[in-house]
Structures are given as structure tokens and as C-alpha cells.
Design a protein around this motif. Sequence first.
Motif, PDB file in Angstrom:
ATOM      1  N   ARG A  57       1.922  -6.648  -0.517  1.00  0.00           N
ATOM      2  CA  ARG A  57       0.938  -5.954  -1.370  1.00  0.00           C
ATOM      3  C   ARG A  57       0.279  -4.793  -0.636  1.00  0.00           C
ATOM      4  O   ARG A  57       0.041  -3.738  -1.210  1.00  0.00           O
ATOM      5  CB  ARG A  57      -0.130  -6.934  -1.843  1.00  0.00           C
ATOM      6  N   ARG A  58      -0.059  -5.009   0.646  1.00  0.00           N
ATOM      7  CA  ARG A  58      -0.710  -3.936   1.423  1.00  0.00           C
ATOM      8  C   ARG A  58       0.193  -2.716   1.542  1.00  0.00           C
ATOM      9  O   ARG A  58      -0.256  -1.588   1.384  1.00  0.00           O
ATOM     10  CB  ARG A  58      -1.090  -4.432   2.816  1.00  0.00           C
TER      11      ARG A  58
ATOM     12  N   ARG B 225       2.581  -1.877  -0.471  1.00  0.00           N
ATOM     13  CA  ARG B 225       2.693  -1.311  -1.821  1.00  0.00           C
ATOM     14  C   ARG B 225       1.451  -0.470  -2.143  1.00  0.00           C
ATOM     15  O   ARG B 225       1.563   0.602  -2.725  1.00  0.00           O
ATOM     16  CB  ARG B 225       2.842  -2.467  -2.813  1.00  0.00           C
ATOM     17  N   ASP B 226       0.266  -0.963  -1.742  1.00  0.00           N
ATOM     18  CA  ASP B 226      -0.985  -0.230  -1.990  1.00  0.00           C
ATOM     19  C   ASP B 226      -1.131   0.976  -1.065  1.00  0.00           C
ATOM     20  O   ASP B 226      -1.619   2.023  -1.472  1.00  0.00           O
ATOM     21  CB  ASP B 226      -2.193  -1.146  -1.805  1.00  0.00           C
ATOM     22  N   ARG B 227      -0.707   0.829   0.180  1.00  0.00           N
ATOM     23  CA  ARG B 227      -0.873   1.909   1.161  1.00  0.00           C
ATOM     24  C   ARG B 227       0.093   3.066   0.917  1.00  0.00           C
ATOM     25  O   ARG B 227      -0.226   4.225   1.185  1.00  0.00           O
ATOM     26  CB  ARG B 227      -0.656   1.350   2.564  1.00  0.00           C
TER      27      ARG B 227
ATOM     28  N   PRO C 226       1.922   3.913  -2.245  1.00  0.00           N
ATOM     29  CA  PRO C 226       2.320   3.687  -3.649  1.00  0.00           C
ATOM     30  C   PRO C 226       3.440   4.608  -4.139  1.00  0.00           C
ATOM     31  O   PRO C 226       4.211   4.214  -5.009  1.00  0.00           O
ATOM     32  CB  PRO C 226       1.032   3.928  -4.429  1.00  0.00           C
TER      33      PRO C 226
END
Length: 162
Positions: free
Chosen positions: A44-45, A47-49, A51
Motif C-alpha cells: 500500500r505504501r 502504491r500511495d508513494r 501512484p
Amino acid sequence: REIADVCIDVFFKEQLNARPEDRVPPWKEAQISYLKTLQTGDLRRRRDRYPQSNEMFLAYAAEPALNEYYPNRPLIMDNAEIYNLPSYVADQPFVRGELLGFVEITQRPYGLGQGRGVSSDPVRPILTNLAVSRSARTLGIGGKLLDRCESHVARNWRMGEI
């Protein structure tokens, strides 16, 4: 969470028991559960960092779309996306089955940068977490996932190597 489960099972759990029918001790199962939670957060990190430059490619089993599957599983709309589909069943409907493999690729700075989060290093595609479940090995899934990464990097990111 499904992706993290496959990664941790492939990288850690399969190493604990050489035979799938062997039981893993409860304390090891607790460690594996903790690793799955960490892996989920890590995915998730990233993917968020990143995008715009993080891609995850998944390989699922394709199962015949029998009436009992329709309410619970997504119908595969284009059978051309099914790898190793025999021609005699090409017109039949299929649904997505279990996750068999996964790979992640992220475009990010690579090298020995000066500080955390700030780098003068060139941005490069980094391939991580290539995992194929034990039951699906030797079917060419890992190679197909790598092919998908290479074509994505060339077509979408206009880069020639991973």
C-alpha cells in the motif's frame, strides 16, 4: 491482502514445510500472519508513494463459469487474456479463480542518493515481489508476468530495461 498472502506464502511459508501437507507450528503461523500484515502495508505504501508509476500484475486461474460461480466471481470478458486456453473451449465463459502469481514494478530513483526521499539518481523501473504459487509453477506464469512488465515499461514508460 490476497497479494500479500501469495507473496509471504511463496517467500516464507513454503520454506518452512517442504511438503504442503505438513503442518506449520502455531508460533510460526503467528509470525507468518504478522509478515502478511507488514507486506500488505508495504504494498500500500508503494502504491500511495508512487501512484503514477507503480504497477501490479496479477495472474489468476481461469475456471469454467458454471451457474454457482456467477454471483461470487468476476466474469472474464475477454478470453484472449487467458493464457494456455485450449482452442476447443475458447468460446465458453470463464470466471476468475484463485490468485496464482504476482509481480510489482515501480518507477523510482535508483542508486546512492543524498537523502531520504530526495535523490539526484536517475529514475528506473524496479521489479519486486515476483511470486508464483507452488501449485502453478512450471506453467510459464512467472515468464508471462515478466513479459507483461517488460512490455509495460517499453510501451508506457518508454524505457528499455528493468
